[in-house]
Scaffold this motif. Structure first.
Motif, PDB file in Angstrom:
ATOM      1  N   ILE A  97       0.844  -1.193   0.000  1.00 47.30           N
ATOM      2  CA  ILE A  97       0.000   0.000   0.000  1.00 47.30           C
ATOM      3  C   ILE A  97       0.882   1.247   0.000  1.00 47.30           C
ATOM      4  CG2 ILE A  97      -1.862   1.187   1.208  1.00 47.30           C
ATOM      5  CD1 ILE A  97      -2.559  -1.602   0.067  1.00 47.30           C
TER       6      ILE A  97
ATOM      7  N   CYS B 206      -1.700   6.476   1.370  1.00 44.18           N
ATOM      8  CA  CYS B 206      -2.867   5.735   1.840  1.00 44.18           C
ATOM      9  C   CYS B 206      -2.616   5.180   3.240  1.00 44.18           C
ATOM     10  CB  CYS B 206      -3.189   4.601   0.865  1.00 44.18           C
ATOM     11  SG  CYS B 206      -4.638   3.633   1.321  1.00 44.18           S
TER      12      CYS B 206
ATOM     13  N   ASP C   3      -6.682   2.890  -3.306  1.00 42.77           N
ATOM     14  CA  ASP C   3      -5.278   3.305  -3.391  1.00 42.77           C
ATOM     15  C   ASP C   3      -4.754   3.051  -4.800  1.00 42.77           C
ATOM     16  OD1 ASP C   3      -2.687   4.028  -2.974  1.00 42.77           O
ATOM     17  OD2 ASP C   3      -2.167   2.320  -1.700  1.00 42.77           O
TER      18      ASP C   3
END
Length: 301
Positions: free
Chosen positions: A122, A126, A159
């Motif tokens: 990720i 985010c 994301d």
């Protein structure tokens, strides 16, 4: 050695949450049939997910797909602060039951999961947005904790800067013979292994187990072995000064030449170059001046 980790439940729910405060994150090559979403804070080191080996920084959030060998590794901090690890485990079956049993809002997350291969890193932006939710998740109980979990799930597909880790998507259904094969390979990847061995363990023919691995994992026995062995070799290269030929032997490669070839294909660099770039002792020495400078500035302020 790579081990099969047993994952429990959280307050009777079919998902599990763990919170750890540690001085360092040790190399612990393991796998399990659950998805794993791991947030690490105040740690810096190397992340291993399947065949992907990459450095991670002070804040890292990664989703690992089922049955993928993985671990994080970080040395103790120079300032003595503890490192924090928050882990969420969950199964596809549980998520599908929630989606079809009254929470259709989870459909987007379930669809996104189907695109996940070995895992997803990720983005930092985010991850920073999700930190308050992880804080609430840790502090809350009951429905409030479940609400935090679902809000985290809802944010992940949004994301656009997330990095998919390559490999085969996790299959909707996995033949028990494939599960048996994976478990056996995870246990014996440093030994000489043949397709006949794998066929015997799974009580199937060589042609059948070869077909099942290709259909359900989009990989071969040699490809899976290479991932596991290279991950083990990366750890030895990063944490020891062991001669490279011995690294190859300890990782299960039949010869140094085979190791050099497979490592180059996987990492696009030689084992020596990988060691020079990522060795933890060297990284710690390079970080020390920056840490000292930061402390001096803090004292002067």
């Amino acid at each position: 050695m790579l081990i099969r980790e047993m994952v429990g439940q959280t307050f009777g729910q079919r998902w599990h949450y763990q919170h750890l405060l540690v001085e360092r994150v040790p190399f612990a090559w393991h796998y399990h049939p659950e998805y794993e979403l791991t947030l690490t804070r105040r740690a810096r080191g190397m992340r291993y997910v399947g065949g992907d080996v990459a450095p991670f920084g002070e804040l890292d959030l990664t989703l690992v797909a089922p049955n993928q060998a993985h671990t994080w590794q970080a040395q103790s901090r120079a300032d003595g602060q503890t490192q924090e690890v928050q882990v969420i485990f969950f199964t596809r079956e549980w998520l599908e039951q929630l989606t079809t049993g009254g929470l259709p809002e989870l459909t987007g997350f379930a669809d996104w999961l189907r695109k996940v291969q070995q895992g997803v890193v990720i983005s930092e932006a985010c991850t920073r947005r999700l930190v308050p939710l992880f804080d609430r998740l840790h502090q809350s109980r009951g429905l409030d904790r479940l609400s935090c979990l679902l809000q985290i799930f809802g944010q992940l597909p949004r994301d656009n800067e997330a990095r998919l880790i390559g490999g085969a998507p996790a299959p909707e259904y996995q033949d028990k013979r494939v599960e048996t094969a994976l478990a056996w390979l995870h246990e014996h990847y440093r030994d000489p292994v043949t397709l006949a061995d794998l066929a015997g363990v799974t009580r199937s023919s060589e042609a059948t187990i070869k077909r099942l691995l290709r259909e359900q994992l989009q990989d071969s026995m040699t490809g899976l072995l290479a991932q596991l062995r290279i991950g083990h070799a990366c750890n030895l290269l990063i944490t020891t000064q062991m001669p490279i030929q011995l690294v190859a032997e300890e990782s299960g490669f039949p010869s140094p030449s085979h190791f050099y070839k497979q490592f180059g294909l996987a990492k696009a660099m030689s084992p020596a170059a990988f060691r020079k770039r990522y060795h933890l002792r060297r990284a710690a020495q390079e970080d020390a001046p920056a840490m000292q400078s930061s402390l001096i500035r803090a004292q002067s302020d």
